[in-house]
Design an enzyme around this catalytic site. Structure first.
Site, PDB file in Angstrom:
ATOM      1  N   SER A  22      69.456  91.635 148.657  1.00 55.06           N
ATOM      2  CA  SER A  22      70.678  91.978 148.154  1.00 55.06           C
ATOM      3  C   SER A  22      70.831  92.831 147.183  1.00 55.06           C
ATOM      4  O   SER A  22      71.880  93.566 147.028  1.00 55.06           O
ATOM      5  CB  SER A  22      71.293  90.397 147.454  1.00 55.06           C
ATOM      6  OG  SER A  22      70.414  90.173 146.373  1.00 55.06           O
ATOM      7  N   ARG A  77      44.914  96.824 148.469  1.00 57.15           N
ATOM      8  CA  ARG A  77      46.018  97.220 147.823  1.00 57.15           C
ATOM      9  C   ARG A  77      46.037  98.986 147.712  1.00 57.15           C
ATOM     10  O   ARG A  77      46.871  99.617 148.127  1.00 57.15           O
ATOM     11  CB  ARG A  77      46.014  96.981 146.148  1.00 57.15           C
ATOM     12  CG  ARG A  77      47.065  97.502 145.593  1.00 57.15           C
ATOM     13  CD  ARG A  77      47.346  96.840 144.098  1.00 57.15           C
ATOM     14  NE  ARG A  77      46.449  97.186 143.189  1.00 57.15           N
ATOM     15  CZ  ARG A  77      46.349  96.616 141.734  1.00 57.15           C
ATOM     16  NH1 ARG A  77      47.434  95.767 141.573  1.00 57.15           N
ATOM     17  NH2 ARG A  77      45.300  96.932 141.097  1.00 57.15           N
ATOM     18  N   HIS A 121      64.483  92.330 137.069  1.00 58.45           N
ATOM     19  CA  HIS A 121      63.851  91.013 136.832  1.00 58.45           C
ATOM     20  C   HIS A 121      64.849  90.293 136.283  1.00 58.45           C
ATOM     21  O   HIS A 121      65.630  90.327 135.537  1.00 58.45           O
ATOM     22  CB  HIS A 121      62.735  91.429 135.846  1.00 58.45           C
ATOM     23  CG  HIS A 121      61.830  89.987 135.511  1.00 58.45           C
ATOM     24  ND1 HIS A 121      60.882  89.586 136.427  1.00 58.45           N
ATOM     25  CD2 HIS A 121      62.124  89.149 134.505  1.00 58.45           C
ATOM     26  CE1 HIS A 121      60.468  88.467 135.927  1.00 58.45           C
ATOM     27  NE2 HIS A 121      61.124  88.083 134.982  1.00 58.45           N
ATOM     28  N   ASP A 157      55.960  93.185 134.120  1.00 64.89           N
ATOM     29  CA  ASP A 157      57.483  93.184 133.684  1.00 64.89           C
ATOM     30  C   ASP A 157      57.412  93.322 132.208  1.00 64.89           C
ATOM     31  O   ASP A 157      58.024  93.002 131.195  1.00 64.89           O
ATOM     32  CB  ASP A 157      57.947  91.759 133.777  1.00 64.89           C
ATOM     33  CG  ASP A 157      58.088  91.277 135.461  1.00 64.89           C
ATOM     34  OD1 ASP A 157      58.450  92.229 136.267  1.00 64.89           O
ATOM     35  OD2 ASP A 157      57.880  90.332 135.664  1.00 64.89           O
TER      36      ASP A 157
END
Ligand code: GRF
Length: 215
Positions: A22, A77, A121, A157
């Site tokens: 979204s 990774r 976030h 974050d």
């Protein structure tokens, strides 16, 4: 050597997404892949990368005519990031927006994209970093939550904040209703934050002694 913002041309934006997409829709509306007609665009969405083949974001990108790559993450990774970096370079990407990208990027990748890598976030950082931020805010009984767009650093974050926007927590809220209210705000602030960065109006600051960060 990387050119500083503003670039004097539309910035080429890549979006990394693992989920519904979204926020990708909001970024595509603000920064259409072929540019806004008759308007000097700040940015164009030029590439979408997902670690998940079934991410809604890949279908959204495909429908919008944006190059979209599924890059399997596997157990390595560094291998994922090497391929991602190659794709970013080949697409001439200037700035990367993480939008529901559910992987932690390595310090080396983050350093390479310093000042050009953003995340959204669903909390008022530094409160409730990491997973399940909406549920944890509800469980903590706080009166307000919201969303934060921040530059990505090597922590989870923890990077310098570009913008934070509050939303109320209402009586009877559950995780779904609160998340929907927060996401509606994300869809407004994420494009605005990207615009501020590519215009050179928002830059990561060196965190003052004692930590914190925030721009
Ligand atoms: C957003 O709520 C964002 O805050 C979090 O992941 C969610 C992604 O949602 N990091 P969507 O895929 O953009 O709909």
């Amino acid at each position: 050597m990387v050119d500083p913002f503003p670039l004097g041309r539309p910035a080429r934006l890549a979006v990394f997404a693992s989920e519904r997409g979204s926020n990708l829709i909001a970024l595509l509306e603000a920064f259409p892949p072929l540019g806004a007609r008759g308007v000097e665009a700040d940015a164009v969405v030029a590439l979408v990368i997902s670690d998940r083949a079934d991410a809604g974001a890949l279908r959204i990108a495909h429908d919008a005519g944006v190059p979209a790559r599924h890059l399997p993450y596997g157990r390595d990774r560094e291998a994922f990031e090497a391929v991602a970096q190659d794709e970013l370079q080949r697409a001439g990407i200037d700035v990367v927006a993480l939008a529901g990208f559910m992987r932690i990027l390595s310090p080396a990748f983050v350093a390479r994209w310093h000042g050009r890598l953003l995340n959204v976030h669903p909390s008022l950082l530094p409160d409730f970093p990491g997973l399940h931020a909406v549920e944890r805010a509800l469980a903590a009984g706080v009166e307000r939550s919201g969303c934060t767009v921040h530059f990505v650093d090597a922590g989870v974050d923890t990077g310098p904040v570009v913008v934070r926007r509050e939303v109320p927590i209402l009586a009877g809220d559950d995780a779904a209703t609160l998340q929907a209210r927060i996401q509606a705000e994300e869809h407004r602030v994420y494009p605005a934050a990207v615009r501020a960065v590519v215009r050179g109006e928002a830059r990561p600051q060196v965190a003052p002694a004692g930590g914190g960060g925030g721009a």
